[in-house]
Every structure is written in structure tokens, then in C-alpha cells.
Design a protein around this motif. Structure first.
Motif, PDB file in Angstrom:
ATOM      1  N   PRO A 355     -39.468   5.100 -12.096  1.00 24.58           N
ATOM      2  CA  PRO A 355     -40.810   4.969 -12.628  1.00 24.58           C
ATOM      3  C   PRO A 355     -41.632   6.199 -12.871  1.00 24.58           C
ATOM      4  O   PRO A 355     -41.469   6.994 -12.055  1.00 24.58           O
ATOM      5  CB  PRO A 355     -41.486   4.000 -11.681  1.00 24.58           C
ATOM      6  N   VAL A 356     -42.326   6.417 -13.943  1.00 25.39           N
ATOM      7  CA  VAL A 356     -42.959   7.344 -14.314  1.00 25.39           C
ATOM      8  C   VAL A 356     -44.423   7.519 -13.475  1.00 25.39           C
ATOM      9  O   VAL A 356     -45.157   6.492 -13.235  1.00 25.39           O
ATOM     10  CB  VAL A 356     -43.546   7.429 -15.710  1.00 25.39           C
ATOM     11  N   HIS A 357     -44.821   8.331 -12.801  1.00 23.91           N
ATOM     12  CA  HIS A 357     -45.821   8.571 -12.195  1.00 23.91           C
ATOM     13  C   HIS A 357     -46.766   9.978 -12.860  1.00 23.91           C
ATOM     14  O   HIS A 357     -46.216  11.005 -12.761  1.00 23.91           O
ATOM     15  CB  HIS A 357     -45.897   8.968 -10.758  1.00 23.91           C
ATOM     16  N   LEU A 358     -47.925   9.581 -13.409  1.00 23.00           N
ATOM     17  CA  LEU A 358     -48.576  10.916 -13.989  1.00 23.00           C
ATOM     18  C   LEU A 358     -49.760  11.382 -13.199  1.00 23.00           C
ATOM     19  O   LEU A 358     -50.510  10.784 -12.728  1.00 23.00           O
ATOM     20  CB  LEU A 358     -49.309  10.274 -15.214  1.00 23.00           C
ATOM     21  N   VAL A 359     -49.487  12.483 -12.534  1.00 26.59           N
ATOM     22  CA  VAL A 359     -50.089  13.192 -11.567  1.00 26.59           C
ATOM     23  C   VAL A 359     -51.209  14.280 -12.242  1.00 26.59           C
ATOM     24  O   VAL A 359     -50.550  15.192 -12.853  1.00 26.59           O
ATOM     25  CB  VAL A 359     -49.403  13.945 -10.680  1.00 26.59           C
ATOM     26  N   SER A 360     -52.462  13.752 -12.718  1.00 30.16           N
ATOM     27  CA  SER A 360     -53.174  14.745 -13.363  1.00 30.16           C
ATOM     28  C   SER A 360     -54.455  15.299 -12.744  1.00 30.16           C
ATOM     29  O   SER A 360     -54.685  14.929 -11.475  1.00 30.16           O
ATOM     30  CB  SER A 360     -54.021  13.890 -14.578  1.00 30.16           C
ATOM     31  N   ARG A 361     -55.379  16.271 -13.395  1.00 27.66           N
ATOM     32  CA  ARG A 361     -56.243  16.574 -12.648  1.00 27.66           C
ATOM     33  C   ARG A 361     -57.536  15.985 -13.364  1.00 27.66           C
ATOM     34  O   ARG A 361     -57.593  15.323 -14.043  1.00 27.66           O
ATOM     35  CB  ARG A 361     -56.506  18.416 -13.058  1.00 27.66           C
ATOM     36  N   VAL A 398     -48.599   2.341 -16.570  1.00 24.13           N
ATOM     37  CA  VAL A 398     -48.089   3.410 -15.517  1.00 24.13           C
ATOM     38  C   VAL A 398     -49.184   3.732 -14.535  1.00 24.13           C
ATOM     39  O   VAL A 398     -50.430   3.743 -14.489  1.00 24.13           O
ATOM     40  CB  VAL A 398     -47.788   4.510 -16.183  1.00 24.13           C
ATOM     41  N   VAL A 399     -48.534   4.244 -13.373  1.00 20.15           N
ATOM     42  CA  VAL A 399     -49.265   4.807 -12.561  1.00 20.15           C
ATOM     43  C   VAL A 399     -49.864   6.163 -12.922  1.00 20.15           C
ATOM     44  O   VAL A 399     -49.277   7.163 -13.518  1.00 20.15           O
ATOM     45  CB  VAL A 399     -48.569   5.106 -11.043  1.00 20.15           C
ATOM     46  N   ARG A 400     -51.310   6.501 -12.853  1.00 15.61           N
ATOM     47  CA  ARG A 400     -51.994   7.753 -13.015  1.00 15.61           C
ATOM     48  C   ARG A 400     -53.144   8.106 -12.134  1.00 15.61           C
ATOM     49  O   ARG A 400     -53.925   7.109 -11.990  1.00 15.61           O
ATOM     50  CB  ARG A 400     -52.416   7.831 -14.757  1.00 15.61           C
ATOM     51  N   CYS A 401     -53.050   9.197 -11.614  1.00 16.68           N
ATOM     52  CA  CYS A 401     -53.968   9.639 -10.616  1.00 16.68           C
ATOM     53  C   CYS A 401     -54.616  10.712 -10.900  1.00 16.68           C
ATOM     54  O   CYS A 401     -54.033  11.441 -11.813  1.00 16.68           O
ATOM     55  CB  CYS A 401     -53.394   9.788  -9.030  1.00 16.68           C
ATOM     56  N   GLU A 402     -55.599  11.337 -10.149  1.00 19.88           N
ATOM     57  CA  GLU A 402     -56.445  12.509 -10.826  1.00 19.88           C
ATOM     58  C   GLU A 402     -56.849  13.388  -9.355  1.00 19.88           C
ATOM     59  O   GLU A 402     -57.192  12.470  -8.578  1.00 19.88           O
ATOM     60  CB  GLU A 402     -57.855  12.155 -11.569  1.00 19.88           C
TER      61      GLU A 402
END
Length: 514
Positions: A355-361, A398-402
Motif C-alpha cells: 500500500p502507498v503511504h504518503l509521508v509529507s512535510r 491513501v494514508v498521508r501524514c505530515e
């Protein structure tokens, strides 16, 4: 004659040695590195069969003993490398056929070839096809037109029959404005020299210069501090991507200007947050310029006319993925689909079933704003996770965190299979558990951008902002001069950025966009 004092003689001798050393290095730089060069090394040439006449004997078992042609067999390991200062493209090869280079093995016949490649440049293997000229006949091996960035290389393991170990091995080919040459390579049984001849000559020359300068420094105990040294306190904030540069330059400034007792605090927490803090501090200070310098990944927002910007460097950023993903290149359109939440599993891009995990600022990040402006062309989807692993919003695609900093992004991407994020490229290249992605086949390379051979989009100018023009005798003015000249430029380069005050950087920074 008064000028014939010991100090003056030492100074004159030092100047002459320095001029000679500099002239030699300039000649060498212009003569050798500033060209397109392909070098090759014979790293292994050993017998396999007892029929090979050499000073060695061998004991063979299994396939080496039963396969046809092994009685007179030998094995050669070749390294083909770009050891010049410029990237080499497919069009730089000038061979009349579809291939780019030719290897001749005198008196020997090729039985098979294996191409090996470091994982970070494994995409080069795509060029080794018959359609692109790769193949062999008798003792001749044809190599395709492989594009090589500066320092890139590939290796060839060649199985041969007949002839003798040590027979001639010659790689040839024509390069536009360049050359192909053989490099010295230690074999596995060689004892490597402690210093090369060139290293010994340069070391002796520089040692003489340093000793002479030390005599002068010891003799003169009233030397003034370096230009730009100021006393006072100063806070550096803003970009977390540029923070390692600021910390090292601040330490060097405090050490070089110790007599002035400057105190510099480095407290980065994002480009946007830093700009806001500077605007607020300036308004509170009234007519003066507060002792605060903000580093920003890209220009300030509109409407802040009081903020004065100084262009410092061109920074290159990179997308990073967990090593479990495996992909090395993505088209820009697929990146945009990922960050729109349209792709939820890497298998949809011919990757693994993860699964895609978007790890953002967070929103204060200049790195994020550059990514949105130069790659996505829009903002990212809403964040849906606090821990970057589980969805807090079940309806999110999707999972996306900052996260708050570049360090946190790199650590999180390395820990979570299927994670993707973004970072300043030099720090990403040193991180473990993840690797950088090329965009549309373009490598995130400062060298390629500096020499105008890359259109890689994820890059931006780093600005240093002050509130108004700080006084000439202030610590802020002194530090900015130190950062953008001399020592500061060297530190900027060692951290993988291109200083704006170099000949190459001036052209890129003068346009306002790199």
C-alpha cells in the motif's frame, strides 16, 4: 636593503610557491578534468583452465571442469567509467555503427559476457540490448551508447578462451570533445601504493606553503580578524533542508571570529514559519532590523516588501521511497496521480504489492512548497494519518501524514514499506533504508544542473531574508557575507548545493529560477 628581511623573503618564496602550485592545478584542471572522458580499468585477468600459460595453476571442479572450452579459459573483469567532469549522453558517442565502444581481446575468443551494475544506477542495464549494438564476435566485444553521469560506471565480466592471461585488452571509441583512455587499476594481488606520484608532488608543495605561512603567522601576533567578523547575537531559522549548512557555517564563523565573541543560534522550523517570524519581529522592532536571518526554499510570498532577500544557493530536492518499493524512476504524471490519491498500491505502477503511504512535510515547509509548485502543479490531498501507518479518516483513499522536519521524513520513509516522501537530495542520498527516484529519467544531480545537461524539475533557489537592510557593522551583515563567499561557499558545496556566487551559479540564480 630593508626589504630583504627574513619575513619578506619567506613571504616572497611562499607567494612564488603558491603561484606555481596554482598554475599547475589550473593547467591540470583545464587540460584533463574539463572534458568528456571515458576510462577503463582491467580489474581482473586470471586463468581458469590448466591450459592457460601463466605463473598460476588452478584446480577446477564442477562446471569449470566439464564445460566446453574451459581447458584454455580465462576470466577478465573490466570497469568502464566516466572520470571526466561532464555527463556523457548517447549523442556524444561518434562510432559509425549503432554501438558506442569496442573492446578487443588480442588472441582470445569471447565465450560469454555479464554486465554488472550498482543498484543506484541499475537503469543503465536497459541499454545493453542487441538492438542498441551490444554483442560480441570472436575476440571483439561491442558496447552500446550508454549515457553516464559524472562518476558513473558499469562492469563487464568476460569469459574467454585461448590466448594467454595478460594478452592485450584495448577499449576504443570516439567521443565528441572527449577521449577514451586506460586507467591504472590494482589487481586483487597487488599492494596498493600509499600515495600516487601526483599526490606526493602536491602534498610536498602544499606542505612547503603551509610551513612558510605558519612562520609568517607566528612572527606576526597582531593580525586582524577575518573580514566580516562582528560581535553580537544572531538567530538563524527557516528551512530545515538547509539547516546542516547553517550549523556548520555558524560554527566556523564563531571559531574564526572568536575575538569578537559572536553568538549564533540555529533554530530551523520551516521556510514559511521562518518568514512569518521575521515579518513579526521586524514589525515589533520598528525602524531597526532585528538580529534574525531566515533561510527559505524559494522566494517569499507576495506582500512582504520589507523583507530583503539574498540569493545563496541552488538546492536540488528528490523524491524518496522505501527500499522495498524497488522502483527507480517515475514519470511526473504518475507522481501527480500518487499525490492525488488515485494510486493506492505500488502494484498499479508495476511495483510490489504494497500500500502507498504518503509521508509529507507540514504547511510551513519550503521543500513541500517547491514540490507542489515545480512537480505537482497543485497542492497535496488532505492528510489522513497521525502516525503515517494507520488511516484516521477511513474515507481517505491513501494514508498521508505530515511531519515537521526533513530528518523525520527520511526516518519515517525508511521505516515504512511502501512509503514515499521528499527531501533535499544530498541528505537523501546518505540515508539508509530508502533510495531516490528519478523523474522522467532525469537524475537529481547538482553536477548535471551546474553543467546545463539536466532539466530535472525539483530544484529551487535558497534565499536568506532579513527585515530591511541590516547595518553594515551588524552580525547579520557579517554572517551573510561569510555565508555567500569563501568558507561559506565551500560548506554549501560539501552539502550538495550550488553556491549562487560561483560562475556557474550566477547564471542560474540571476534568472530568478534555476
Amino acid at each position: 636593503m630593508e626589504w630583504l628581511s627574513a619575513e619578506n623573503l619567506v613571504a616572497v618564496a611562499t607567494a612564488i610557491l603558491g603561484v606555481v602550485a596554482s598554475a599547475v592545478m589550473v593547467w591540470y584542471e583545464r587540460r584533463v578534468p574539463r572534458s568528456k572522458r571515458i576510462g577503463y580499468r582491467v580489474q581482473l585477468d586470471v586463468p581458469i583452465g590448466d591450459g592457460q600459460r601463466s605463473s598460476r595453476t588452478s584446480r577446477r571442479e564442477g562446471w569449470f571442469d566439464t564445460a566446453a572450452g574451459m581447458t584454455h579459459a580465462s576470466m577478465v573483469l573490466l570497469r568502464i567509467e566516466n572520470d571526466g567532469s561532464q555527463a556523457i549522453g548517447r549523442d556524444d558517442y561518434q562510432s559509425p555503427g549503432s554501438h558506442g565502444l569496442t573492446v578487443e581481446f588480442t588472441e582470445r575468443t569471447i565465450l560469454g559476457v555479464s554486465v554488472t551494475q550498482p543498484s543506484e544506477t541499475s537503469h543503465l542495464l536497459e541499454h545493453f540490448t542487441q538492438e542498441r549494438g551490444f554483442g560480441y564476435q570472436d575476440g571483439t566485444l561491442r558496447l552500446p551508447r550508454v549515457p553516464l553521469n559524472r562518476g558513473a560506471y558499469y562492469k563487464l565480466l568476460v569469459l574467454l578462451s585461448g590466448g594467454h592471461v595478460g594478452d592485450g585488452i584495448q577499449l576504443s571509441g570516439d567521443l565528441s570533445e572527449g577521449d577514451v583512455h586506460r586507467n591504472r587499476s590494482a589487481t586483487p594481488d597487488d599492494k596498493a601504493p600509499l600515495f600516487s606520484r601526483a599526490a606526493r608532488l602536491i602534498t610536498i608543495t602544499l606542505t612547503l606553503c603551509v610551513v612558510a605561512l605558519a612562520v609568517i603567522v607566528v612572527a606576526q601576533d597582531d593580525s586582524p580578524p577575518p573580514i566580516g567578523c562582528r560581535s553580537g547575537t544572531l538567530t538563524l531559522t527557516g528551512s530545515t533542508a538547509f539547516a546542516p549548512v547553517l550549523r556548520e557555517v555558524a560554527e566556523k564563523y564563531e571559531r574564526d571570529c572568536a575575538d569578537e565573541e559572536p553568538r549564533i543560534e540555529v533554530d530551523p522550523h520551516g521556510s514559511t514559519a521562518g518568514i512569518r517570524d521575521l515579518a513579526a519581529a521586524g514589525a515589533e522592532a520598528g525602524d531597526g532590523s532585528p538580529p534574525l536571518v531566515v533561510l527559505s526554499d524559494g522566494p517569499k510570498p507576495g506582500g512582504l516588501s520589507e523583507l530583503r532577500g539574498n540569493q545563496v544557493a541552488v538546492s536540488v530536492f528528490a523524491l524518496v521511497v522505501n527500499d522495498a518499493v524497488g522502483l527507480r524512476n517515475l514519470p511526473t504524471e504518475d507522481v501527480r496521480r500518487l499525490y492525488r490519491g488515485e494510486i493506492t498500491n505500488w502494484s498499479e505502477l508495476d511495483g510490489p504489492d504494497l500500500p502507498v503511504h504518503l509521508v509529507s512535510r507540514d504547511a510551513n515547509s519550503g521543500t513541500r512548497q517547491v514540490f507542489q509548485r515545480r512537480v505537482l502543479g497543485r497542492g497535496e490531498i488532505a492528510h489522513s494519518s497521525v502516525d503515517c501507518v494507520h488511516k484516521d479518516d477511513p474515507a481517505a483513499p491513501v494514508v498521508r501524514c505530515e511531519l515537521d522536519s526533513t530528518e523525520q521524513v527520511l526516518e519515517t520513509v525508511a521505516d515504512i514499506p511502501g512509503a514515499i516522501g521528499y527531501s533535499e537530495q544530498a541528505r537523501a542520498s546518505r540515508a539508509k533504508g530508502l533510495h531516490r527516484l528519478n523523474l522522467d529519467g532525469e537524475v537529481p544531480s547538482v553536477d548535471a544542473i551546474e553543467h546545463g545537461t539536466s532539466s530535472y524539475p525539483y530544484r529551487e533557489i535558497e534565499y536568506a531574508y532579513t527585515y530591511g537592510q541590516p547595518p553594515a557593522n551588524s552580525l547579520a551583515s557579517g554572517f551573510l557575507a561569510y555565508l555567500t563567499r569563501g568558507v561559506g561557499q565551500e560548506v554549501i558545496r560539501t552539502h550538495g548545493h550550488l553556491p549562487c556566487w560561483t560562475p556557474e551559479g550566477m547564471g542560474l540564480c540571476a534568472r530568478g529560477t534555476p
